[in-house]
Design an enzyme around this catalytic site. Sequence first.
Site, mmCIF file in Angstrom:
data_model
loop_
_atom_site.group_PDB
_atom_site.id
_atom_site.type_symbol
_atom_site.label_atom_id
_atom_site.label_comp_id
_atom_site.label_asym_id
_atom_site.label_seq_id
_atom_site.Cartn_x
_atom_site.Cartn_y
_atom_site.Cartn_z
ATOM 1 N N ARG A 29 0.820 -1.215 0.000
ATOM 2 C CA ARG A 29 0.000 0.000 0.000
ATOM 3 C C ARG A 29 0.852 1.261 0.000
ATOM 4 O O ARG A 29 0.488 2.267 0.603
ATOM 5 C CB ARG A 29 -0.926 0.022 1.232
ATOM 6 C CG ARG A 29 -2.002 -1.041 1.234
ATOM 7 C CD ARG A 29 -3.153 -0.656 0.326
ATOM 8 N NE ARG A 29 -4.209 -1.642 0.379
ATOM 9 C CZ ARG A 29 -5.297 -1.537 1.122
ATOM 10 N NH1 ARG A 29 -5.471 -0.478 1.872
ATOM 11 N NH2 ARG A 29 -6.202 -2.472 1.099
ATOM 12 N N ARG A 33 -2.662 6.885 1.311
ATOM 13 C CA ARG A 33 -3.114 7.957 2.184
ATOM 14 C C ARG A 33 -2.098 8.584 3.123
ATOM 15 O O ARG A 33 -2.389 9.597 3.739
ATOM 16 C CB ARG A 33 -4.312 7.468 2.999
ATOM 17 C CG ARG A 33 -5.543 7.297 2.142
ATOM 18 C CD ARG A 33 -6.657 6.710 2.915
ATOM 19 N NE ARG A 33 -6.257 5.405 3.405
ATOM 20 C CZ ARG A 33 -6.936 4.701 4.277
ATOM 21 N NH1 ARG A 33 -8.040 5.186 4.779
ATOM 22 N NH2 ARG A 33 -6.508 3.521 4.667
ATOM 23 N N ARG A 42 -6.857 13.036 -4.024
ATOM 24 C CA ARG A 42 -8.041 12.430 -3.426
ATOM 25 C C ARG A 42 -9.168 13.453 -3.240
ATOM 26 O O ARG A 42 -10.336 13.098 -3.231
ATOM 27 C CB ARG A 42 -7.635 11.857 -2.069
ATOM 28 C CG ARG A 42 -8.578 10.839 -1.476
ATOM 29 C CD ARG A 42 -7.890 10.273 -0.249
ATOM 30 N NE ARG A 42 -8.650 9.250 0.419
ATOM 31 C CZ ARG A 42 -9.372 9.455 1.494
ATOM 32 N NH1 ARG A 42 -9.471 10.662 2.013
ATOM 33 N NH2 ARG A 42 -10.006 8.451 2.060
ATOM 34 N N ASP A 78 -6.912 -1.730 -7.241
ATOM 35 C CA ASP A 78 -7.452 -2.419 -6.072
ATOM 36 C C ASP A 78 -7.793 -3.851 -6.444
ATOM 37 O O ASP A 78 -8.144 -4.128 -7.592
ATOM 38 C CB ASP A 78 -8.707 -1.722 -5.539
ATOM 39 C CG ASP A 78 -8.953 -2.117 -4.093
ATOM 40 O OD1 ASP A 78 -8.335 -1.525 -3.201
ATOM 41 O OD2 ASP A 78 -9.716 -3.072 -3.858
HETATM 42 O O1 CP3 Z 1 -0.133 -1.335 -2.550
HETATM 43 C C1 CP3 Z 1 -0.336 -0.342 -3.277
HETATM 44 O O2 CP3 Z 1 0.122 0.783 -3.074
HETATM 45 C C2 CP3 Z 1 -1.122 -0.573 -4.554
HETATM 46 C C3 CP3 Z 1 -2.488 -0.369 -4.501
HETATM 47 C C4 CP3 Z 1 -3.394 -1.243 -3.655
HETATM 48 C C5 CP3 Z 1 -4.577 -0.713 -3.054
HETATM 49 N N1 CP3 Z 1 -5.276 -1.746 -2.528
HETATM 50 C C6 CP3 Z 1 -4.958 0.706 -3.069
HETATM 51 C C7 CP3 Z 1 -5.978 1.181 -2.134
HETATM 52 C C8 CP3 Z 1 -3.380 -2.614 -3.398
HETATM 53 C C9 CP3 Z 1 -2.327 -3.646 -3.744
HETATM 54 C C10 CP3 Z 1 -4.592 -2.919 -2.691
HETATM 55 C C11 CP3 Z 1 -4.955 -4.277 -2.304
HETATM 56 C C12 CP3 Z 1 -6.163 -4.508 -1.500
HETATM 57 N N2 CP3 Z 1 -7.343 -3.832 -1.527
HETATM 58 C C13 CP3 Z 1 -6.293 -5.585 -0.590
HETATM 59 C C14 CP3 Z 1 -5.245 -6.645 -0.337
HETATM 60 C C15 CP3 Z 1 -4.132 -6.158 0.487
HETATM 61 C C16 CP3 Z 1 -4.492 -5.880 1.902
HETATM 62 O O3 CP3 Z 1 -4.354 -4.723 2.309
HETATM 63 O O4 CP3 Z 1 -4.903 -6.811 2.595
HETATM 64 C C17 CP3 Z 1 -7.578 -5.508 -0.020
HETATM 65 C C18 CP3 Z 1 -8.138 -6.432 1.020
HETATM 66 C C19 CP3 Z 1 -8.236 -4.398 -0.625
HETATM 67 C C20 CP3 Z 1 -9.625 -3.930 -0.404
HETATM 68 C C21 CP3 Z 1 -9.645 -2.533 0.055
HETATM 69 N N3 CP3 Z 1 -9.419 -1.431 -0.740
HETATM 70 C C22 CP3 Z 1 -9.910 -2.068 1.357
HETATM 71 C C23 CP3 Z 1 -10.212 -2.958 2.545
HETATM 72 C C24 CP3 Z 1 -9.849 -0.678 1.316
HETATM 73 C C25 CP3 Z 1 -10.211 0.282 2.424
HETATM 74 C C26 CP3 Z 1 -9.222 0.274 3.493
HETATM 75 C C27 CP3 Z 1 -8.142 1.262 3.244
HETATM 76 O O5 CP3 Z 1 -6.972 0.894 3.431
HETATM 77 O O6 CP3 Z 1 -8.465 2.403 2.945
HETATM 78 C C28 CP3 Z 1 -9.493 -0.289 0.012
HETATM 79 C C29 CP3 Z 1 -9.236 1.077 -0.485
HETATM 80 C C30 CP3 Z 1 -7.878 1.374 -0.978
HETATM 81 N N4 CP3 Z 1 -7.163 0.580 -1.838
HETATM 82 C C31 CP3 Z 1 -7.116 2.543 -0.709
HETATM 83 C C32 CP3 Z 1 -5.931 2.434 -1.440
HETATM 84 C C33 CP3 Z 1 -4.810 3.439 -1.547
HETATM 85 C C34 CP3 Z 1 -7.544 3.726 0.135
HETATM 86 C C35 CP3 Z 1 -8.245 4.657 -0.758
HETATM 87 C C36 CP3 Z 1 -8.499 6.000 -0.157
HETATM 88 O O7 CP3 Z 1 -9.091 6.067 0.924
HETATM 89 O O8 CP3 Z 1 -8.112 6.970 -0.823
#
Ligand code: CP3
Length: 343
Positions: A29, A33, A42, A78
């Site tokens: 990630r 953020r 954002r 994502d």
């Molecule tokens: O790693 C990276 O920088 C690449 C991008 C990436 C995102 N999500 C961006 C994102 C990757 C590889 C993911 C994977 C992902 N997404 C997983 C597997 C990895 C893990 O963390 O377990 C899962 C379960 C998700 C599902 C998901 N997407 C959730 C649960 C959330 C909300 C929680 C959170 O961290 O905000 C997201 C949103 C998300 N995906 C954000 C980002 C940068 C946050 C978006 C924002 O609020 O602007």
Amino acid sequence: MSSTPLQNRLFLDALEGKKTERPPVWMMRQAGRYLPEYMELRKKYTFFERVKTPELACEITLQPIDIVGTDAAILFSDILVILECLSTEVELKPGFGPYIPDPIRTAEQAMNVKVRPATDELKYVYDAISTTRKALNGRVPIIGFAGGPWTNFCYLVEGQGSKTFSTAKSFLFSETKAAQHVLKVLTEQTIEYLHQQVAAGAQALQVFESWAAALGPDDFKKYALPCLLDIANEDYGVPLIMFCKDAEWSYPLFKESNVNGFGIGWGCTPEQARFHADGKTVQGNFDPSKLLSTPEQIEKEVIEMLDRFGPQNHIANLGHGILPNVPVENAKAFVNTIKNYRY
Ligand code: CP3
């Protein structure tokens, strides 16, 4: 596809089991953020506008490379976008997380799931990869990724995040045939999706099975593992990292597959990780909460982690995604400590 030679091969070398002078580093990630530059974008665009506009996805993917200096880029996207291939709409509600307005809750819905090919449906991902690969111009490799079928199934059925995913689990246990049909569709779509990402320019792949440990070991082996093995038995032409969070005990079961490296959470010691990976590369496993301490403390703990993993076949990373409240200076301290380390 661009044939610009890679200037930094550390990540790929470590993944391919080649000798490196230090471990490469990136952070799960890493785009997101904790970076003020991301927070600016954002304000202007929704999450899926950012994900589905290749120029924006490219800009966000490059931010941590420019600002923090990691040895690999991971595409800003994502895991849940693949649900579009099952004709399922996904929203990301600020302050709430993923939300699926119409989750799968009955066997009939599951058996009749409408499948659209990943090749057609997720074109914006492939465009984002090729745009980013060009923009990187060989600075570091770009990692493509997908969620594990079980993890995507969890969201598809639960409809949102959960501590237990008990709705998804009870659906699996009570409507097993229907659930397995969905898991199979997700597996096939994921394989196609990963191949397409490589065709677009991804130089390595990672599978995130983040909810592996929601199932006990027997159920994991029965329901999640066969899907992951189907994915891992494919030859994508680039190295593959498997991350079954909190289920590192399962890694010996991937021994005969095409997996090159294993993601390690902080629930597993470096010694246990090496044991489970049995000679293959390991990636991890700094507790992301430790990035909330001081740069001095981070440096000390990171060196201890690197010493314990020992030389070669290690990619330094966090044990899970970086937290949004981590100061950028601390993320830099993590990365710089690793870049200054020598075996
Ligand atoms: O790693 C990276 O920088 C690449 C991008 C990436 C995102 N999500 C961006 C994102 C990757 C590889 C993911 C994977 C992902 N997404 C997983 C597997 C990895 C893990 O963390 O377990 C899962 C379960 C998700 C599902 C998901 N997407 C959730 C649960 C959330 C909300 C929680 C959170 O961290 O905000 C997201 C949103 C998300 N995906 C954000 C980002 C940068 C946050 C978006 C924002 O609020 O602007």
